[in-house]
Motif scaffolding. Structure first.
Motif, PDB file in Angstrom:
ATOM      1  N   THR A  94       0.909  -1.190  -0.001  1.00 47.32           N
ATOM      2  CA  THR A  94      -0.069   0.026  -0.059  1.00 47.32           C
ATOM      3  C   THR A  94       0.883   1.156  -0.033  1.00 47.32           C
ATOM      4  OG1 THR A  94      -1.730  -1.270   1.214  1.00 47.32           O
ATOM      5  CG2 THR A  94      -1.808   1.192   1.246  1.00 47.32           C
ATOM      6  N   VAL A  95       1.932   1.164   0.716  1.00 48.94           N
ATOM      7  CA  VAL A  95       2.716   2.429   0.868  1.00 48.94           C
ATOM      8  C   VAL A  95       3.571   2.703  -0.503  1.00 48.94           C
ATOM      9  CG1 VAL A  95       4.762   3.548   2.204  1.00 48.94           C
ATOM     10  CG2 VAL A  95       2.920   2.297   3.410  1.00 48.94           C
ATOM     11  N   TYR A  98       1.151   4.087  -2.719  1.00 51.01           N
ATOM     12  CA  TYR A  98       0.971   5.409  -2.472  1.00 51.01           C
ATOM     13  C   TYR A  98       2.129   6.529  -2.920  1.00 51.01           C
ATOM     14  CZ  TYR A  98      -0.227   9.935  -0.429  1.00 51.01           C
ATOM     15  OH  TYR A  98      -0.636  11.128  -0.023  1.00 51.01           O
ATOM     16  N   ARG A  99       3.433   5.931  -2.849  1.00 53.23           N
ATOM     17  CA  ARG A  99       4.641   6.643  -3.333  1.00 53.23           C
ATOM     18  C   ARG A  99       4.768   6.940  -5.056  1.00 53.23           C
ATOM     19  NH1 ARG A  99       9.411   3.600  -0.088  1.00 53.23           N
ATOM     20  NH2 ARG A  99       8.655   4.666   2.207  1.00 53.23           N
ATOM     21  N   ALA A 104      -4.098   6.018  -2.285  1.00 57.40           N
ATOM     22  CA  ALA A 104      -4.437   4.274  -1.685  1.00 57.40           C
ATOM     23  C   ALA A 104      -5.653   4.028  -2.019  1.00 57.40           C
ATOM     24  CB  ALA A 104      -4.154   4.592  -0.157  1.00 57.40           C
TER      25      ALA A 104
ATOM     26  N   LYS B  78       1.360   7.068   6.629  1.00 55.75           N
ATOM     27  CA  LYS B  78       2.213   7.185   5.203  1.00 55.75           C
ATOM     28  C   LYS B  78       1.584   7.402   4.189  1.00 55.75           C
ATOM     29  CE  LYS B  78       5.967   7.026   7.104  1.00 55.75           C
ATOM     30  NZ  LYS B  78       7.076   8.198   6.638  1.00 55.75           N
ATOM     31  N   THR B  79       0.065   7.019   3.959  1.00 56.03           N
ATOM     32  CA  THR B  79      -0.769   7.324   2.768  1.00 56.03           C
ATOM     33  C   THR B  79      -1.690   8.095   2.960  1.00 56.03           C
ATOM     34  OG1 THR B  79      -2.223   5.492   3.621  1.00 56.03           O
ATOM     35  CG2 THR B  79      -0.567   4.778   2.427  1.00 56.03           C
ATOM     36  N   SER B  84      -6.641   9.806  -0.466  1.00 52.29           N
ATOM     37  CA  SER B  84      -7.447   8.829   0.112  1.00 52.29           C
ATOM     38  C   SER B  84      -8.609   9.844   0.766  1.00 52.29           C
ATOM     39  CB  SER B  84      -6.577   7.918   1.248  1.00 52.29           C
ATOM     40  OG  SER B  84      -5.808   8.824   1.860  1.00 52.29           O
TER      41      SER B  84
END
Lengths: 116, 84, 243
Positions: A94-95, A98-99, A104, B78-79, B84
């Protein structure tokens, strides 16, 4: 009264709730939460299978009598630790997502899909 | 699991388990979801201790309520952003 | 367009609810049918575990002695998880930052941390006597590492508990688990044999008993603690910027 039957019904209900969350959510964090709930349901089922009415925990410190079946306990312990490992991999994916994409949300990865 | 009182306590814990799982799936907001999942893990640990599985109860309490909550909160931090 | 989007979302949730309800109902029926069959628990482990292994906690006896090979596989799963996470996310780098909590909280927790370490060490060393064992104590140690990171800031925590120490702990614990398993092969018994290799049994119920089981508990505890805390550090750190 045998408490195994309500425990089994609860395990099936919690598993179905996890499937529902897996279907309706599009956010990866909430998908991981649903996966964790489904894994807990399987462990509840294993522990309910090991239950012996009128027994006690499988630690042989002097007292006699029936004991719970220790093999599903060892299996459930292994399953919990492995579940922590696979959830860590899912969260790191997931991280990484996102990067790379800045979101997400699985839905936003496919902007051409009008039906979702 | 000998008396009627223990049976009623088990039924109450099972009902709370289903309710907390349902609210962890249905509540909006990531941090709220994660904290409700931690409550779900603690209820699971109480259930395992009642069902004669003390080792599994300790593992579920430590991993589900301690380690996985920290991991989920870190990933949600972090997200966090406009996506989101 | 927005209206139709909301309608399709409601329809989708309704269909998901119906599907899930039918799935749950059929699952309940299936489980009740399956558990209606006669099932007798295998009591051989409970009857023989003290004589075979010298450990009075039967779950620890199964995990570390009878099914020690499965525990080795599980340890390799943790190792694979750490490796995959480190491959997906880059090496963690922490920038300079101020600690979040106030100085009073930090000093109070600094005095309390040695007391916190008593619980995981007790759980690991008494794994064959009381509920607990290597996994539970190891995860408690990993949570303590996370606590030092949250309270004292990442830079001080990385200075006190360096990342290379965690990696080396994971590596050497996995290696020493395999070497202890080879002890059984050299004495001619089998991989990961416990009492048949000739190690002293001790009196069941005392701290030094159970042959190799306390040693294996200690190794698994170190391995799980190092693996899970390095998972957290890899997830928490920022990626290294490209120059």
């Amino acid at each position: 009264m045998n408490p195994q039957i309500p425990v089994f019904i609860t395990a099936a209900l919690v598993w179905a709730i996890g499937i529902y969350g897996l279907i309706i959510h599009r956010n990866m964090i909430q998908i991981c939460v649903s996966l964790s709930i489904m894994e807990s349901a399987v462990i509840i089922l294993l522990v309910g299978l090991a239950f012996v009415p009128g027994g006690s925990a499988p630690i042989l410190d002097g007292h006699t009598g029936p004991f719970a079946d220790p093999v599903p306990h060892a299996l459930a312990l292994t399953a919990i630790v492995i579940g922590a490992g696979f959830l860590a991999i899912a969260l790191s994916l997931t991280v990484a997502m996102y990067r790379k994409y800045g979101t997400a949300d699985v839905k936003k990865l496919f902007p051409w899909d009008e039906t979702q | 699991m000998n008396s009627l009182g223990e049976y009623i306590a088990l039924i109450i814990i099972l009902a709370c388990l289903v309710l907390s799982a349902l609210s962890a799936v249905l509540i909006r907001g990531q941090i709220t979801t994660i904290i409700v999942l931690s409550v779900f893990s603690v209820l699971c640990a109480v259930l395992f201790a009642m069902l004669q599985a003390v080792d599994v109860a300790m593992a579920e309490a430590v991993i589900g309520a301690g380690f996985l909550t920290a991991l989920f909160v870190t990933a949600a931090d972090k997200t966090r952003g406009q996506g989101s | 367009m927005n209206q139709s989007y909301d309608t399709s979302k409601k329809i989708r949730h309704l269909l998901a609810g119906i599907f899930t309800l039918s799935l749950g109902a059929s699952l309940i029926w299936l489980i009740l049918e399956a558990t209606g069959m006669p099932l007798t628990p295998d009591l051989g482990y409970v009857m023989n575990s003290v004589g075979d292994t010298g450990s009075i906690n039967v779950v620890t006896a199964i995990l570390m002695d009878y099914r020690g090979f499965d525990t080795l596989g599980e340890a390799s799963v943790i190792f694979t998880s750490v490796a995959v996470t480190a491959a997906i996310l880059a090496e963690p780098v922490f920038t300079l930052e101020r600690p979040i909590l106030s100085i009073i909280t930090r000093r109070a927790i600094a005095y309390l941390v040695p007391v916190f370490f008593m619980f995981p060490l007790y759980v690991i060393t008494h794994g064959h006597l009381s509920p607990g064992g290597g996994f539970q104590g190891g995860v408690s140690l990993a949570v303590l590492v996370i606590l030092t990171h949250v309270v004292f800031g990442h830079n001080l925590a990385m200075k006190k508990i360096p990342f290379s120490l965690l990696t080396m702990g994971e590596y050497w614990a996995a290696l020493s688990f395999g070497i202890l398993g080879l002890l059984g092969i050299f004495t001619g018994v089998g991989f990961l044999a416990n009492l048949a290799t000739g190690v002293p049994r001790g009196i069941p119920g005392q701290l030094l008993s159970g042959g190799l089981i306390p040693v294996l508990n200690l190794i698994v505890g170190i391995k799980v603690a190092a693996g899970l805390s390095s998972l957290y550090i890899t997830l928490e750190g920022n990626p290294r910027r490209k120059k």
